[in-house]
Design a protein around this motif. Sequence first.
Motif, short mmCIF file in Angstrom:
data_model
loop_
_atom_site.label_atom_id
_atom_site.label_comp_id
_atom_site.label_asym_id
_atom_site.label_seq_id
_atom_site.Cartn_x
_atom_site.Cartn_y
_atom_site.Cartn_z
N GLY A 131 0.81 -1.18 -0.08
CA GLY A 131 -0.08 -0.02 -0.09
C GLY A 131 0.72 1.17 -0.14
N MET A 132 2.16 1.36 0.70
CA MET A 132 2.74 2.52 0.87
C MET A 132 3.28 2.74 -0.53
SD MET A 132 4.66 2.44 4.62
CE MET A 132 5.22 0.92 4.47
N LEU A 133 3.81 1.20 -1.09
CA LEU A 133 4.51 1.63 -2.62
C LEU A 133 3.47 2.16 -3.40
CD1 LEU A 133 6.69 -1.68 -2.70
CD2 LEU A 133 7.54 0.65 -2.37
N MET A 134 2.30 1.88 -3.37
CA MET A 134 1.31 2.15 -4.39
C MET A 134 0.78 3.41 -4.27
SD MET A 134 -1.10 -1.17 -4.56
CE MET A 134 -1.81 -0.90 -6.29
N LEU A 135 0.82 4.16 -2.84
CA LEU A 135 0.64 5.57 -2.52
C LEU A 135 1.74 6.40 -3.26
CD1 LEU A 135 -0.75 5.48 1.09
CD2 LEU A 135 -2.03 6.64 -1.18
N ALA A 136 2.93 5.85 -2.82
CA ALA A 136 4.22 6.77 -3.53
C ALA A 136 4.13 6.71 -5.15
CB ALA A 136 5.45 5.86 -2.90
N GLY A 137 4.02 5.48 -5.48
CA GLY A 137 3.88 5.52 -6.94
C GLY A 137 2.83 6.41 -7.67
N GLY A 138 1.56 6.41 -6.92
CA GLY A 138 0.44 7.13 -7.27
C GLY A 138 0.78 8.74 -7.28
N VAL A 139 1.43 9.02 -6.30
CA VAL A 139 1.73 10.60 -5.96
C VAL A 139 2.73 10.86 -7.24
CG1 VAL A 139 2.86 12.05 -4.63
CG2 VAL A 139 1.01 10.67 -3.65
N ILE A 140 3.75 10.05 -7.43
CA ILE A 140 4.81 10.02 -8.57
C ILE A 140 4.15 10.38 -9.86
CG2 ILE A 140 6.68 9.14 -9.76
CD1 ILE A 140 7.64 8.08 -6.84
N TYR A 141 3.06 9.39 -10.18
CA TYR A 141 2.12 9.51 -11.32
C TYR A 141 1.69 10.82 -11.55
CZ TYR A 141 2.71 4.91 -13.58
OH TYR A 141 2.82 3.64 -14.09
N LEU B 24 -5.73 5.52 -5.15
CA LEU B 24 -6.93 4.61 -4.27
C LEU B 24 -6.25 3.25 -4.00
CD1 LEU B 24 -9.75 6.17 -7.01
CD2 LEU B 24 -9.26 6.80 -4.58
N ALA B 25 -5.86 2.62 -4.78
CA ALA B 25 -5.33 1.20 -4.43
C ALA B 25 -4.57 1.14 -3.08
CB ALA B 25 -4.64 0.64 -5.56
N GLY B 26 -3.63 2.19 -2.94
CA GLY B 26 -2.87 2.35 -1.71
C GLY B 26 -3.79 2.62 -0.41
N ILE B 27 -4.69 3.49 -0.91
CA ILE B 27 -5.58 3.92 0.33
C ILE B 27 -6.42 2.69 0.90
CG2 ILE B 27 -7.70 5.19 0.96
CD1 ILE B 27 -6.32 7.51 -0.80
N CYS B 28 -6.83 1.89 -0.28
CA CYS B 28 -7.84 0.71 0.15
C CYS B 28 -6.91 -0.23 0.76
CB CYS B 28 -8.14 -0.24 -1.49
SG CYS B 28 -9.13 -1.56 -1.29
N ALA B 29 -5.57 -0.47 0.61
CA ALA B 29 -4.68 -1.23 1.35
C ALA B 29 -4.59 -0.93 2.67
CB ALA B 29 -3.44 -1.50 0.91
N PHE B 30 -4.68 0.33 3.04
CA PHE B 30 -4.78 0.63 4.58
C PHE B 30 -6.01 0.72 5.23
CE2 PHE B 30 -0.76 2.48 3.26
CZ PHE B 30 0.10 2.19 3.86
N ILE B 31 -7.25 0.98 4.06
CA ILE B 31 -8.55 1.08 4.78
C ILE B 31 -9.03 -0.46 5.22
CG2 ILE B 31 -10.99 1.38 4.26
CD1 ILE B 31 -9.89 4.05 2.95
N ASN B 32 -8.80 -1.36 3.99
CA ASN B 32 -9.36 -2.75 4.07
C ASN B 32 -8.25 -3.65 3.73
OD1 ASN B 32 -10.56 -5.32 4.22
ND2 ASN B 32 -12.39 -4.18 2.99
N PRO B 33 -7.08 -3.89 4.56
CA PRO B 33 -6.13 -4.88 4.25
C PRO B 33 -6.41 -6.52 4.12
CG PRO B 33 -6.15 -4.29 6.50
CD PRO B 33 -7.18 -3.43 6.00
N ILE B 34 -7.64 -6.85 4.41
CA ILE B 34 -8.22 -8.06 4.36
C ILE B 34 -8.27 -8.24 2.93
CG2 ILE B 34 -9.55 -9.92 4.95
CD1 ILE B 34 -7.53 -9.19 7.00
N PHE B 35 -9.22 -7.34 2.38
CA PHE B 35 -9.85 -7.17 0.85
C PHE B 35 -8.59 -7.28 -0.11
CE2 PHE B 35 -10.88 -4.80 -2.64
CZ PHE B 35 -11.64 -5.80 -3.31
N THR B 36 -7.54 -6.21 0.29
CA THR B 36 -6.42 -5.95 -0.48
C THR B 36 -5.59 -7.23 -0.34
OG1 THR B 36 -6.28 -3.71 -0.06
CG2 THR B 36 -4.61 -4.71 -0.85
N SER B 37 -5.36 -8.13 0.68
CA SER B 37 -4.92 -9.42 0.57
C SER B 37 -5.48 -10.55 -0.05
CB SER B 37 -4.64 -10.07 2.14
OG SER B 37 -5.56 -10.30 2.61
N ALA B 38 -6.79 -10.43 -0.12
CA ALA B 38 -7.47 -11.58 -1.22
C ALA B 38 -7.18 -11.10 -2.57
CB ALA B 38 -8.97 -11.50 -0.79
N ALA B 39 -7.22 -9.97 -2.77
CA ALA B 39 -6.92 -9.35 -4.14
C ALA B 39 -5.30 -9.68 -4.68
CB ALA B 39 -7.05 -7.85 -4.62
#
Length: 182
Positions: free
Chosen positions: A50-60, A85-100
């Motif tokens: 999630g942190m990597l996705m947030l950082a990548g999203g900000v860079i994009y 949004l995917a990075g935020i989802c990882a922090f809000i709902n880590p169980i759903f993100t782990s399933a994905a």
Amino acid sequence: MTSVFNEMPGSPLRSKWTWFLGLGVLLLICGLIALSNLLMATVASVFYVGMLMLAGGVIYLVHAFQVRRWDQVLFWALSGLLYVLAGICAFINPIFTSAALTLFLAIALLVAGVFRLWVGMRMRPLKGWRWIAASGVMTALAGFVIALGWPVNSLWILGLFLAVDLIIQGWTMIAFGLGLRS
């Protein structure tokens, strides 16, 4: 067989063997801790992604406003927004993100295994082709087993991969450090 380090008596790595040994012990301990609580290790790995996705999203998003044409700005901005949004989802709902992530892992292993099997079969006249084909079968089988247990196994699969990686890296650093010492 002589070692490169034996030929270089003043090698800077040789004098740091205790650091490699210490790092190996630390990684091994972290791997054992992760192995003792796979759910927490899974959540930790999801937060890391999630942190990597947030950082990548900000860079994009920053990059989006560096391009000239409107259609390119839109493409990069949407890509950045999706990553954020995917990075935020990882922090809000880590169980759903782990399933994905576990489902993506299963699919990636299946595809990689089938491809490796295909490459192994194409190398059939060469000696050792069976090893490549066997590794393809094992990789595809791992993906299939993960897919069969999905979504229940998504609570521990990522944590198990993290734990095993930490343990292997720990043993590797310990062996490397001890090898530098001798």
